[in-house]
Design a protein around this motif. Structure first.
Motif, short mmCIF file in Angstrom:
data_model
loop_
_atom_site.label_atom_id
_atom_site.label_comp_id
_atom_site.label_asym_id
_atom_site.label_seq_id
_atom_site.Cartn_x
_atom_site.Cartn_y
_atom_site.Cartn_z
N HIS A 33 37.30 13.14 10.34
CA HIS A 33 37.95 12.20 11.25
C HIS A 33 37.79 10.77 10.73
CE1 HIS A 33 36.81 15.71 13.71
NE2 HIS A 33 37.96 15.50 14.35
N PRO A 34 38.64 10.34 9.83
CA PRO A 34 38.56 8.97 9.31
C PRO A 34 38.69 7.96 10.46
CG PRO A 34 40.07 10.28 8.01
CD PRO A 34 39.75 11.11 9.21
N ILE A 35 37.93 6.90 10.35
CA ILE A 35 37.92 5.89 11.40
C ILE A 35 38.83 4.72 11.04
CG2 ILE A 35 35.57 6.43 12.13
CD1 ILE A 35 34.65 3.97 10.54
N ASN A 36 39.18 3.94 12.07
CA ASN A 36 39.89 2.69 11.84
C ASN A 36 38.82 1.66 11.46
OD1 ASN A 36 41.22 0.21 11.97
ND2 ASN A 36 42.51 0.83 13.69
N GLU A 37 38.72 1.35 10.19
CA GLU A 37 37.63 0.51 9.69
C GLU A 37 37.71 -0.93 10.19
OE1 GLU A 37 37.50 3.15 5.59
OE2 GLU A 37 37.95 1.01 5.47
N PHE A 38 38.86 -1.32 10.68
CA PHE A 38 39.00 -2.69 11.18
C PHE A 38 38.20 -2.90 12.48
CE2 PHE A 38 42.65 -2.24 8.42
CZ PHE A 38 42.69 -3.46 7.77
N ARG A 77 37.51 -6.52 23.55
CA ARG A 77 38.65 -7.15 24.24
C ARG A 77 39.29 -8.25 23.39
NH1 ARG A 77 34.09 -9.11 26.90
NH2 ARG A 77 33.76 -11.38 26.69
N ASP A 78 38.50 -8.82 22.45
CA ASP A 78 39.03 -9.86 21.58
C ASP A 78 39.74 -9.29 20.36
OD1 ASP A 78 37.99 -11.95 23.16
OD2 ASP A 78 36.01 -11.71 22.23
N TYR A 79 39.16 -8.23 19.77
CA TYR A 79 39.74 -7.75 18.51
C TYR A 79 40.81 -6.67 18.69
CZ TYR A 79 36.38 -3.75 18.50
OH TYR A 79 35.65 -2.62 18.80
N ASN A 80 40.84 -6.01 19.84
CA ASN A 80 41.86 -4.96 20.02
C ASN A 80 43.28 -5.47 19.81
OD1 ASN A 80 40.25 -2.68 20.44
ND2 ASN A 80 39.99 -3.13 22.63
N PRO A 81 43.64 -6.67 20.32
CA PRO A 81 45.00 -7.18 20.07
C PRO A 81 45.22 -7.58 18.61
CG PRO A 81 44.00 -8.25 21.98
CD PRO A 81 42.91 -7.54 21.27
N LEU A 82 44.14 -7.75 17.84
CA LEU A 82 44.24 -8.21 16.46
C LEU A 82 44.30 -7.08 15.44
CD1 LEU A 82 41.53 -11.05 16.65
CD2 LEU A 82 43.99 -11.26 17.01
N LEU A 83 44.09 -5.83 15.90
CA LEU A 83 44.06 -4.70 14.97
C LEU A 83 45.44 -4.50 14.33
CD1 LEU A 83 42.01 -2.12 17.09
CD2 LEU A 83 41.21 -3.42 15.11
N PRO A 84 45.49 -4.34 13.00
CA PRO A 84 46.78 -4.08 12.33
C PRO A 84 47.38 -2.78 12.85
CG PRO A 84 45.06 -4.64 10.74
CD PRO A 84 44.38 -4.41 12.04
N ARG A 85 48.68 -2.76 13.05
CA ARG A 85 49.33 -1.57 13.61
C ARG A 85 49.52 -0.46 12.58
NH1 ARG A 85 54.10 -4.04 17.55
NH2 ARG A 85 52.71 -5.26 18.92
#
Length: 567
Positions: A117-122, A134-142
């Motif tokens: 299960h590879p993770i989203n490293e961001f 709450r701060d970084y969730n909107p900043l995660l690359p799509r």
């Protein structure tokens, strides 16, 4: 543990925590599980994973190690980056622990999970930079999961790290100036050097970049450069600013520039402005600029001029501006709560802003009880001497206000005895019933009569004959004496023979004289009346004997009355 033992624990926990709203019932139930488990006697703290299972520090360390191994060995992320991500992303680690069996070997469980299960490293990357979910969730690359797919992000991240900026503070830069992390190779380094060429040392730049990330966007910020020029021109040592910058705050240098220009144009010369900034750097560089604008607007609204405000800043006390502003606001709320009139509040704020900003007043209800005084009395005391507020600050012992009636009686008694108006203390009781009014004002009103040209002895006789004179304010007495001398044409000495004149209104005197003179102008035969006789007659008698003696008398009387009383 027996059922009876559980019951006693529940009662103790309920009475000490649940009853005081400090611990939810679910936490009470978890205490039962701990009490029945040998883990309860361990010295190491137990933590909860998101799925509600208990994780001790040893297991958590094992989980961090497994995550580090995955990031560094499997994903080939630089060791320092991987180590920071594994140790400083607690929310991500809790999510990861919630997906594995923590009763088994934690490290092995996580390693096995990550293989499939590879993770989203961001996510752990942004969290390790000091950002909350709450701060970084909107900043995660799509469209990206792996950090290596965004080489410019890592390149600029490493530039900031190598420059000396703490990794936990880089998240603030990313949040406020994300464009910086898209710069091509070498661009960010050149921008940092461009600011250093302004004469800024690296330690200053490290703080500056965190406080004002937007400075790295575009060309060298013109407003910031102008601020530096003004400060240097005023003789301010730029290196001192570093101690006052807070990395938790965000600075808008355009607002600071506008404030400095406002103060320069408001009346400060170069020496004054330089002295102000040097003595109170904290006012300008501790995230107070917006507060300063609010304060200036606040004082302008109360009628202060910019010159007065500038003078206040030159005398500003050695205290944090935030505290000063809070005290000033609290004083306004205090005066408003004790129902002081708006114009009275305005006068106090215009005259004593520095004092009000230096006082942290007690609450009105507390002072009412301590002073044993109603709101009206408190307002009167403040109006008489605003400096009394210094004695009503937090932590001070407040004395009860003296009884007004007793104080007034003592002052009145002293006044009457000093002037010889009452020759012995046995007659004071009767005299005090006649001499009504505030004892504090008696001397002032008496002096007003003397200053008009009446001897002290004659003034005493006047007061004995007509005590009601002292029941009027000084302003009213001055107006009546001026009217007698300059409008009616009588000498001041006339008051000695007719002191009761001061008990009549100027409108009454003017109306009687105007009607009397009109009757004489009409050729009406009227007796020669003295001023005493003219104004002492009752309205009914004066109208019957004089006004009604001429056919047009009543009409003229009403016209004169409207004209005089309308003024």
């Amino acid at each position: 543990m027996t059922h009876f033992g559980k019951f006693k624990i529940f009662n103790w926990v309920s009475s000490n925590f649940v009853g005081s709203n400090k611990t939810p019932v679910s936490s009470v139930m978890s205490l039962f599980n701990i009490a029945e488990s040998p883990m309860f006697y361990r010295t190491k703290r137990i933590v909860q994973a998101e799925n509600g299972q208990s994780i001790n520090p040893v297991s958590r360390t094992a989980a961090q190690t497994a995550l580090l191994e995955y990031l560094y060995v499997t994903r080939n992320i630089q060791f320092t980056d991987a180590d920071n991500m594994s140790k400083n992303s607690p929310h991500f680690l809790e999510k990861l622990l919630a997906k594995v069996d923590i009763d088994a070997d934690i490290g092995h469980s996580i390693t096995r999970f990550l293989c499939f299960h590879p993770i989203n490293e961001f996510e752990p990357f942004f969290e390790s930079l000091g950002l909350k979910p709450r701060d970084y969730n909107p900043l995660l690359p799509r469209d990206l999961m792996f950090l290596c797919d965004d080489d410019l992000l890592l390149e600029n991240y490493h530039v900031l790290c190598n420059y000396g900026i703490a990794r936990s503070k880089i998240g603030k830069i990313y949040k406020e100036a994300g464009e910086v992390f898209g710069y091509d190779y070498g661009v960010l380094v050149l921008k940092l050097k461009a600011y250093e060429e302004l004469g800024l040392v690296q330690s200053f730049m490290m703080k500056l970049v965190v406080c004002s990330p937007y400075l790295l966007i575009g060309e060298v910020n013109a407003d910031f450069v102008k601020v530096l020029e003004i400060l240097r021109k005023e003789g301010v040592d730029i290196s001192r600013i570093e101690d006052h910058l807070s990395e938790k705050s965000s600075y808008d240098w355009s607002k600071l520039l506008a404030l400095l220009n406002l103060l320069r144009h408001a009346g400060y010369n170069e020496e004054q402005l330089g002295g102000l900034i040097s003595r109170h750097l904290g006012i300008f560089f501790e995230d107070s600029v917006d507060r300063i604008y609010l304060l200036i607007g606040f004082l302008l609204k109360f009628g202060s001029t910019m010159n007065q405000i500038c003078s206040m800043f030159l005398q500003f006390p050695q205290m944090e501006f935030e505290e000063f502003f809070s005290n000033l606001r609290h004083c306004f709320l205090f005066l408003n709560e004790i129902q002081m009139e708006a114009h009275e509040i305005r006068n106090i704020f215009r005259s004593h802003p520095l004092m009000l900003g230096s006082c942290r007043l007690k609450k009105p209800n507390t002072l009412r009880l301590a002073l044993h005084a109603a709101e009206k009395r408190m307002c009167e005391v403040i109006q008489e001497s605003p400096q009394v507020l210094k004695k009503w600050v937090m932590g001070s012992k407040v004395k009860r206000l003296p009884n007004l009636r007793l104080k007034s009686r003592k002052l009145k008694t002293k006044f009457l005895l000093d002037l010889g108006i009452v020759d012995n203390s046995n007659k004071i009781g009767k005299a005090l019933k006649v001499f009504r009014g505030s004892g504090e004002k008696f001397q002032e009103r008496f002096d007003c009569i003397v200053e008009a040209g009446v001897s002290r002895e004659d003034a005493c006789e006047m007061i004995k004959a007509s005590p009601q004179i002292l029941g009027q304010s000084k302003d009213v007495l001055e107006m009546k004496i001026d009217f007698l001398v300059n409008k009616v044409g009588y000498p001041v000495s006339y008051l000695v023979t007719f002191p009761s004149y001061l008990n009549f209104t100027t409108q009454r005197v003017e109306l009687r004289l105007a009607m009397y003179n009109w009757l004489k102008d009409q050729g009406k035969s009227v007796p020669l009346l003295s001023l005493r006789s003219l104004i002492s007659l009752s309205d009914k008698k004066f109208i019957n004997e004089y006004v009604n003696s001429h056919p047009r008398g009543p009409e003229i009387w009403q016209n004169l009355k409207k004209e005089i009383y309308a003024e």
